[in-house]
Design a protein around this motif. Structure first.
Motif, PDB file in Angstrom:
ATOM      1  N   MET A   1      26.288  42.603   1.605  1.00  0.00           N
ATOM      2  CA  MET A   1      27.679  43.010   1.478  1.00  0.00           C
ATOM      3  C   MET A   1      28.421  41.990   0.616  1.00  0.00           C
ATOM      4  N   ALA A   2      29.290  42.462  -0.243  1.00  0.00           N
ATOM      5  CA  ALA A   2      30.039  41.595  -1.148  1.00  0.00           C
ATOM      6  C   ALA A   2      31.241  40.986  -0.434  1.00  0.00           C
ATOM      7  N   TYR A   3      31.646  39.849  -0.941  1.00  0.00           N
ATOM      8  CA  TYR A   3      32.778  39.118  -0.371  1.00  0.00           C
ATOM      9  C   TYR A   3      34.082  39.900  -0.558  1.00  0.00           C
ATOM     10  N   ASP A   4      34.935  39.889   0.437  1.00  0.00           N
ATOM     11  CA  ASP A   4      36.238  40.558   0.386  1.00  0.00           C
ATOM     12  C   ASP A   4      37.211  39.690  -0.406  1.00  0.00           C
ATOM     13  N   MET A   5      37.513  40.083  -1.642  1.00  0.00           N
ATOM     14  CA  MET A   5      38.336  39.280  -2.544  1.00  0.00           C
ATOM     15  C   MET A   5      39.784  39.122  -2.053  1.00  0.00           C
ATOM     16  N   SER A   6      40.252  39.983  -1.191  1.00  0.00           N
ATOM     17  CA  SER A   6      41.632  39.879  -0.705  1.00  0.00           C
ATOM     18  C   SER A   6      41.864  38.593   0.081  1.00  0.00           C
ATOM     19  N   GLN A   7      40.806  37.929   0.509  1.00  0.00           N
ATOM     20  CA  GLN A   7      40.949  36.681   1.253  1.00  0.00           C
ATOM     21  C   GLN A   7      41.434  35.535   0.364  1.00  0.00           C
ATOM     22  N   PHE A   8      41.435  35.733  -0.979  1.00  0.00           N
ATOM     23  CA  PHE A   8      41.971  34.722  -1.884  1.00  0.00           C
ATOM     24  C   PHE A   8      43.498  34.756  -1.950  1.00  0.00           C
ATOM     25  N   ALA A   9      44.112  35.811  -1.444  1.00  0.00           N
ATOM     26  CA  ALA A   9      45.573  35.946  -1.493  1.00  0.00           C
ATOM     27  C   ALA A   9      46.195  35.073  -0.414  1.00  0.00           C
ATOM     28  N   THR A  10      46.304  33.780  -0.714  1.00  0.00           N
ATOM     29  CA  THR A  10      46.731  32.836   0.311  1.00  0.00           C
ATOM     30  C   THR A  10      48.091  32.199   0.067  1.00  0.00           C
ATOM     31  N   ASN A  11      48.707  32.415  -1.104  1.00  0.00           N
ATOM     32  CA  ASN A  11      50.022  31.814  -1.317  1.00  0.00           C
ATOM     33  C   ASN A  11      50.915  32.711  -2.163  1.00  0.00           C
ATOM     34  N   ARG A  12      52.148  32.321  -2.302  1.00  0.00           N
ATOM     35  CA  ARG A  12      53.149  33.156  -2.973  1.00  0.00           C
ATOM     36  C   ARG A  12      52.967  33.222  -4.479  1.00  0.00           C
ATOM     37  N   PHE A  13      52.141  32.354  -5.070  1.00  0.00           N
ATOM     38  CA  PHE A  13      51.933  32.348  -6.508  1.00  0.00           C
ATOM     39  C   PHE A  13      50.837  33.320  -6.943  1.00  0.00           C
ATOM     40  N   ILE A  14      50.121  33.863  -5.981  1.00  0.00           N
ATOM     41  CA  ILE A  14      49.069  34.843  -6.282  1.00  0.00           C
ATOM     42  C   ILE A  14      49.672  36.233  -6.185  1.00  0.00           C
ATOM     43  N   LYS A  15      49.563  36.976  -7.278  1.00  0.00           N
ATOM     44  CA  LYS A  15      50.139  38.313  -7.365  1.00  0.00           C
ATOM     45  C   LYS A  15      49.073  39.345  -7.007  1.00  0.00           C
ATOM     46  N   MET A  16      49.427  40.263  -6.118  1.00  0.00           N
ATOM     47  CA  MET A  16      48.500  41.315  -5.702  1.00  0.00           C
ATOM     48  C   MET A  16      48.781  42.595  -6.482  1.00  0.00           C
ATOM     49  N   HIS A  17      47.710  43.216  -6.987  1.00  0.00           N
ATOM     50  CA  HIS A  17      47.778  44.476  -7.719  1.00  0.00           C
ATOM     51  C   HIS A  17      46.936  45.495  -6.959  1.00  0.00           C
ATOM     52  N   PRO A  18      46.999  46.771  -7.336  1.00  0.00           N
ATOM     53  CA  PRO A  18      46.164  47.778  -6.673  1.00  0.00           C
ATOM     54  C   PRO A  18      44.670  47.463  -6.805  1.00  0.00           C
ATOM     55  N   ASN A  19      43.876  48.005  -5.935  1.00  0.00           N
ATOM     56  CA  ASN A  19      42.410  47.902  -5.944  1.00  0.00           C
ATOM     57  C   ASN A  19      41.899  46.474  -5.756  1.00  0.00           C
ATOM     58  N   THR A  20      42.615  45.671  -4.999  1.00  0.00           N
ATOM     59  CA  THR A  20      42.239  44.287  -4.700  1.00  0.00           C
ATOM     60  C   THR A  20      42.048  43.468  -5.977  1.00  0.00           C
ATOM     61  N   VAL A  21      42.980  43.615  -6.907  1.00  0.00           N
ATOM     62  CA  VAL A  21      43.027  42.765  -8.095  1.00  0.00           C
ATOM     63  C   VAL A  21      44.094  41.719  -7.826  1.00  0.00           C
ATOM     64  N   LEU A  22      43.686  40.452  -7.857  1.00  0.00           N
ATOM     65  CA  LEU A  22      44.585  39.333  -7.607  1.00  0.00           C
ATOM     66  C   LEU A  22      44.686  38.508  -8.878  1.00  0.00           C
ATOM     67  N   THR A  23      45.893  38.040  -9.217  1.00  0.00           N
ATOM     68  CA  THR A  23      46.061  37.228 -10.415  1.00  0.00           C
ATOM     69  C   THR A  23      46.909  36.010 -10.108  1.00  0.00           C
ATOM     70  N   HIS A  24      46.654  34.960 -10.871  1.00  0.00           N
ATOM     71  CA  HIS A  24      47.440  33.731 -10.786  1.00  0.00           C
ATOM     72  C   HIS A  24      47.638  33.226 -12.201  1.00  0.00           C
ATOM     73  N   GLY A  25      48.878  33.180 -12.661  1.00  0.00           N
ATOM     74  CA  GLY A  25      49.170  32.702 -14.010  1.00  0.00           C
ATOM     75  C   GLY A  25      49.390  33.844 -14.981  1.00  0.00           C
ATOM     76  N   SER A  26      49.376  33.515 -16.269  1.00  0.00           N
ATOM     77  CA  SER A  26      49.607  34.485 -17.339  1.00  0.00           C
ATOM     78  C   SER A  26      48.287  35.143 -17.712  1.00  0.00           C
ATOM     79  N   THR A  27      48.022  36.294 -17.136  1.00  0.00           N
ATOM     80  CA  THR A  27      46.701  36.896 -17.281  1.00  0.00           C
ATOM     81  C   THR A  27      46.718  38.349 -17.742  1.00  0.00           C
TER      82      THR A  27
END
Length: 128
Positions: A1-27
């Motif tokens: 089983m693959a790791y659940d990427m939503s567990q990286f959403a740990t602070n206010r600087f991480i932006k959550m997008h649909p489909n468990t896409v997380l971004t930090h910075g200008s991306t």
């Protein structure tokens, strides 16, 4: 089983997008490139200071390899085991923008002149 990427959403600087896409910075430009090149935008964490370099953290090695393929040849890429969390491996793809001639540019220091007037970096390239 693959790791659940939503567990990286740990602070206010991480932006959550649909489909468990997380971004930090200008991306956003990198996400557009991945989308246009056919890479499925789901289950990933994109970390970047600017659109010239950064890291994609992905739950499987195959997704990391596919991300590298989607970014080539515009970016130099490197796929590696990022680490293990909760007994599951997490993979990463580092990327750095390439110039039209294929060289990799400095993403942070574009021009550097020493006090004696000697220019050592010009347009992101070391001057010899």
């Amino acid at each position: 089983m693959a790791y659940d990427m939503s567990q990286f959403a740990t602070n206010r600087f991480i932006k959550m997008h649909p489909n468990t896409v997380l971004t930090h910075g200008s991306t956003e430009p990198v996400l557009s490139i991945l989308d246009v090149r056919g890479f499925a935008l789901h289950d990933l964490f994109l970390i970047g200071f600017n659109d010239n370099c950064g890291t994609l953290v992905l739950p499987t090695e195959s997704r990391a390899e596919n991300a590298a393929t989607a970014l080539e040849p515009a970016y130099e890429t490197r796929v590696y085991l990022f680490g293990s969390r909760d007994g599951e491996d997490v993979w990463a793809t580092d990327y750095t923008r390439r110039a039209l001639d294929g060289t990799t540019l400095s993403a942070f220091i574009t021009n550097l002149t020493l006090k004696d007037g000697c220019q050592v970096i010009q347009d992101g390239r070391w001057v010899r």
